[in-house]
Design a protein around this motif. Structure first.
Motif, PDB file in Angstrom:
ATOM      1  N   ALA A   1      36.241 -57.794 -26.188  1.00 44.19           N
ATOM      2  CA  ALA A   1      36.652 -57.870 -24.787  1.00 44.19           C
ATOM      3  C   ALA A   1      35.483 -57.637 -23.837  1.00 44.19           C
ATOM      4  N   ARG A   2      34.351 -57.164 -24.389  1.00 46.54           N
ATOM      5  CA  ARG A   2      33.126 -56.947 -23.613  1.00 46.54           C
ATOM      6  C   ARG A   2      33.325 -55.969 -22.453  1.00 46.54           C
ATOM      7  N   TYR A   3      34.095 -54.921 -22.727  1.00 47.00           N
ATOM      8  CA  TYR A   3      34.239 -53.865 -21.728  1.00 47.00           C
ATOM      9  C   TYR A   3      32.930 -53.095 -21.623  1.00 47.00           C
ATOM     10  N   SER A   4      32.677 -52.502 -20.449  1.00 45.44           N
ATOM     11  CA  SER A   4      31.368 -51.905 -20.186  1.00 45.44           C
ATOM     12  C   SER A   4      31.218 -50.495 -20.730  1.00 45.44           C
ATOM     13  N   GLY A   5      32.305 -49.811 -21.011  1.00 48.59           N
ATOM     14  CA  GLY A   5      32.182 -48.449 -21.515  1.00 48.59           C
ATOM     15  C   GLY A   5      33.543 -47.785 -21.602  1.00 48.59           C
ATOM     16  N   THR A   6      33.536 -46.524 -22.028  1.00 44.23           N
ATOM     17  CA  THR A   6      34.771 -45.747 -22.072  1.00 44.23           C
ATOM     18  C   THR A   6      34.687 -44.617 -21.059  1.00 44.23           C
ATOM     19  N   PRO A   7      35.814 -44.256 -20.440  1.00 42.50           N
ATOM     20  CA  PRO A   7      37.098 -44.925 -20.619  1.00 42.50           C
ATOM     21  C   PRO A   7      37.164 -46.220 -19.812  1.00 42.50           C
ATOM     22  N   THR A   8      37.794 -47.217 -20.381  1.00 38.20           N
ATOM     23  CA  THR A   8      38.210 -48.394 -19.618  1.00 38.20           C
ATOM     24  C   THR A   8      39.707 -48.227 -19.393  1.00 38.20           C
ATOM     25  N   VAL A   9      40.111 -48.172 -18.120  1.00 37.17           N
ATOM     26  CA  VAL A   9      41.499 -47.880 -17.770  1.00 37.17           C
ATOM     27  C   VAL A   9      41.995 -48.961 -16.818  1.00 37.17           C
ATOM     28  N   LEU A  10      43.062 -49.630 -17.201  1.00 35.85           N
ATOM     29  CA  LEU A  10      43.606 -50.732 -16.413  1.00 35.85           C
ATOM     30  C   LEU A  10      45.046 -50.435 -16.033  1.00 35.85           C
ATOM     31  N   LEU A  11      45.360 -50.479 -14.750  1.00 34.67           N
ATOM     32  CA  LEU A  11      46.732 -50.348 -14.276  1.00 34.67           C
ATOM     33  C   LEU A  11      47.231 -51.739 -13.930  1.00 34.67           C
ATOM     34  N   ASN A  12      48.151 -52.251 -14.742  1.00 33.84           N
ATOM     35  CA  ASN A  12      48.662 -53.612 -14.558  1.00 33.84           C
ATOM     36  C   ASN A  12      47.511 -54.612 -14.434  1.00 33.84           C
ATOM     37  N   GLY A  13      46.457 -54.377 -15.238  1.00 30.26           N
ATOM     38  CA  GLY A  13      45.305 -55.274 -15.258  1.00 30.26           C
ATOM     39  C   GLY A  13      44.208 -54.925 -14.290  1.00 30.26           C
ATOM     40  N   LYS A  14      44.441 -53.979 -13.373  1.00 29.23           N
ATOM     41  CA  LYS A  14      43.422 -53.601 -12.390  1.00 29.23           C
ATOM     42  C   LYS A  14      42.608 -52.423 -12.891  1.00 29.23           C
ATOM     43  N   ASP A  15      41.289 -52.519 -12.768  1.00 32.49           N
ATOM     44  CA  ASP A  15      40.372 -51.486 -13.250  1.00 32.49           C
ATOM     45  C   ASP A  15      40.492 -50.222 -12.410  1.00 32.49           C
ATOM     46  N   VAL A  16      41.010 -49.158 -12.999  1.00 31.47           N
ATOM     47  CA  VAL A  16      41.188 -47.893 -12.282  1.00 31.47           C
ATOM     48  C   VAL A  16      39.855 -47.200 -12.053  1.00 31.47           C
ATOM     49  N   VAL A  17      39.023 -47.126 -13.093  1.00 33.22           N
ATOM     50  CA  VAL A  17      37.757 -46.404 -13.004  1.00 33.22           C
ATOM     51  C   VAL A  17      36.757 -47.155 -12.133  1.00 33.22           C
ATOM     52  N   GLY A  18      36.601 -48.454 -12.382  1.00 38.72           N
ATOM     53  CA  GLY A  18      35.641 -49.241 -11.628  1.00 38.72           C
ATOM     54  C   GLY A  18      35.958 -49.324 -10.153  1.00 38.72           C
ATOM     55  N   SER A  19      37.248 -49.353  -9.818  1.00 35.36           N
ATOM     56  CA  SER A  19      37.653 -49.424  -8.413  1.00 35.36           C
ATOM     57  C   SER A  19      37.744 -48.049  -7.762  1.00 35.36           C
ATOM     58  N   ARG A  20      37.478 -47.005  -8.559  1.00 35.13           N
ATOM     59  CA  ARG A  20      37.541 -45.618  -8.080  1.00 35.13           C
ATOM     60  C   ARG A  20      38.915 -45.284  -7.492  1.00 35.13           C
ATOM     61  N   MET A  21      39.954 -45.798  -8.117  1.00 37.42           N
ATOM     62  CA  MET A  21      41.318 -45.478  -7.713  1.00 37.42           C
ATOM     63  C   MET A  21      41.589 -44.001  -7.977  1.00 37.42           C
ATOM     64  N   THR A  22      42.006 -43.277  -6.986  1.00 35.66           N
ATOM     65  CA  THR A  22      42.281 -41.853  -7.139  1.00 35.66           C
ATOM     66  C   THR A  22      43.623 -41.657  -7.831  1.00 35.66           C
TER      67      THR A  22
ATOM     68  N   ALA B   1      46.082 -40.047  -6.672  1.00 38.06           N
ATOM     69  CA  ALA B   1      47.109 -40.251  -5.646  1.00 38.06           C
ATOM     70  C   ALA B   1      47.361 -41.735  -5.422  1.00 38.06           C
ATOM     71  N   ALA B   2      46.294 -42.536  -5.430  1.00 39.54           N
ATOM     72  CA  ALA B   2      46.447 -43.974  -5.242  1.00 39.54           C
ATOM     73  C   ALA B   2      47.150 -44.603  -6.442  1.00 39.54           C
ATOM     74  N   LEU B   3      46.835 -44.121  -7.631  1.00 37.67           N
ATOM     75  CA  LEU B   3      47.503 -44.613  -8.831  1.00 37.67           C
ATOM     76  C   LEU B   3      49.003 -44.310  -8.747  1.00 37.67           C
ATOM     77  N   LYS B   4      49.329 -43.112  -8.324  1.00 38.92           N
ATOM     78  CA  LYS B   4      50.742 -42.732  -8.197  1.00 38.92           C
ATOM     79  C   LYS B   4      51.454 -43.625  -7.186  1.00 38.92           C
ATOM     80  N   ARG B   5      50.813 -43.874  -6.046  1.00 32.75           N
ATOM     81  CA  ARG B   5      51.435 -44.730  -5.031  1.00 32.75           C
ATOM     82  C   ARG B   5      51.676 -46.139  -5.563  1.00 32.75           C
ATOM     83  N   ALA B   6      50.689 -46.672  -6.294  1.00 34.43           N
ATOM     84  CA  ALA B   6      50.810 -48.028  -6.829  1.00 34.43           C
ATOM     85  C   ALA B   6      51.958 -48.120  -7.834  1.00 34.43           C
ATOM     86  N   VAL B   7      52.083 -47.120  -8.688  1.00 38.02           N
ATOM     87  CA  VAL B   7      53.146 -47.120  -9.690  1.00 38.02           C
ATOM     88  C   VAL B   7      54.511 -46.977  -9.027  1.00 38.02           C
TER      89      VAL B   7
END
Length: 257
Positions: free
Chosen positions: A222-243, A245-251
C-alpha cells in the motif's frame, strides 16, 4: 475537558508528529543503504546474498516461516484486519500499527479514550492491521512476536485489553524486549482470563507469525509512509492532524445520517 487533559493530548500529538518524522528519516536511510548494497552486489553478488540471508534470520529471531493462520474473527481482504466494535457502525477507523513504534504509543495516548468511547457507543468500528516496521528498521523480532501475541489474544476474545496493555508497557524503541515470549505472557497476566495454556502455546508456537508477515507485506504494498497510519472512512487522521475532538465530531456527524 480540563486544561490538563488538553495539554496532555497536545503533547501526545506533538510527540506523534516527531516520531513520524524520525520514521521517515530512518526509512530514507534504509533506502539509501539498499541502493549501496545493490551497487556492492554488482561487485560481489555471492557475498551480498550471504549478508541478506543472515540479516533475514536476525530480524525474526529463530522462528521459521510458517502457514498463514488468521486469528479468530479476522476480517477484510485476506482476513488481515482485527475487528473491534459493531459491524453496523457508520464510521470505520483503519489503523496500521506496530507495538514497538513510539509514534503508535503517542497516538494511543492522545486518541485512545476517544476511540474507546466512540466504539462503545456503536458509532465507530475499528480495524487493526499489525505490522513489523521497527523490526526492519532496528533489527529484532519484538514487533512480530508482540503482534502474534495480540492475535493470540484475539483468539481469546481479549484483543482490545491486551492491545492497550502492550502500549502501556511499551519498551524503549531500541529495546527489543517484546522479542521475549516470557515478557508477552507476563503482560497477559494484566488481562483477566487471558493467561491460559492455550494463549501460552499460541505465543510460544508463533501461531500467527505468517499472518503478521502477510499483514506487513500488505502495508508495504500500500506504500504507506509510516506507523501509525490511521484512516477515518479513508481520510488520513495523522497526516491531516485531526484532533480527537475533530474525530469525535466527524464520527457523530456520520452517525446522524
Amino acid at each position: 475537558m480540563s486544561n490538563n487533559n488538553r495539554d496532555a493530548q497536545r503533547t501526545a500529538r506533538q510527540r506523534l508528529a516527531v516520531e513520524r518524522e524520525k520514521q521517515k528519516v530512518a526509512q530514507k536511510r534504509r533506502r539509501a543503504l539498499s541502493v549501496s548494497a545493490a551497487v556492492a552486489g554488482v561487485l560481489a553478488l555471492a557475498a551480498v546474498i550471504g549478508v541478506i540471508a543472515a540479516s533475514a534470520g536476525e530480524d525474526e529471531g529463530s522462528r521459521s516461516a510458517g502457514p498463514v493462520v488468521a486469528p479468530s474473527g479476522a476480517q477484510g481482504k485476506d482476513a488481515l484486519a482485527v475487528p473491534v466494535g459493531k459491524d453496523g457502525a457508520q464510521s470505520t477507523l483503519t489503523v496500521w500499527e506496530d507495538f514497538r513504534c513510539p509514534a503508535c504509543k503517542a497516538f494511543e495516548a492522545a486518541y485512545r479514550s476517544t476511540v474507546h468511547q466512540l466504539v462503545g457507543s456503536g458509532k465507530l468500528k475499528a480495524r487493526y492491521h499489525l505490522v513489523t516496521l521497527i523490526d526492519g528498521n532496528l533489527r529484532g523480532s519484538g514487533s512480530l512476536r508482540a503482534a502474534n501475541a495480540a492475535a493470540c489474544a484475539q483468539d481469546a476474545g481479549k484483543f482490545t485489553a491486551y492491545h492497550d496493555v502492550l502500549y502501556d508497557h511499551q519498551p524503549e524503541e531500541s529495546d527489543d524486549a517484546y522479542a521475549d515470549n516470557a515478557r508477552l505472557i507476563e503482560l497477559a497476566g494484566k488481562v483477566p482470563g487471558l493467561d491460559t495454556p492455550a494463549f501460552r502455546k499460541c505465543v510460544d508456537d508463533g501461531t500467527h507469525d505468517g499472518w503478521v508477515r502477510k499483514s506487513h507485506a500488505a502495508f508495504q504494498s500500500a506504500r504507506y509512509s509510516g506507523t501509525p497510519t490511521v484512516l477515518l472512512n479513508g481520510k488520513d487522521v495523522v497526516g491531516s492532524r485531526m484532533t480527537p475532538a475533530a474525530l469525535k465530531r466527524a464520527v457523530e456527524e456520520a452517525a446522524r445520517h
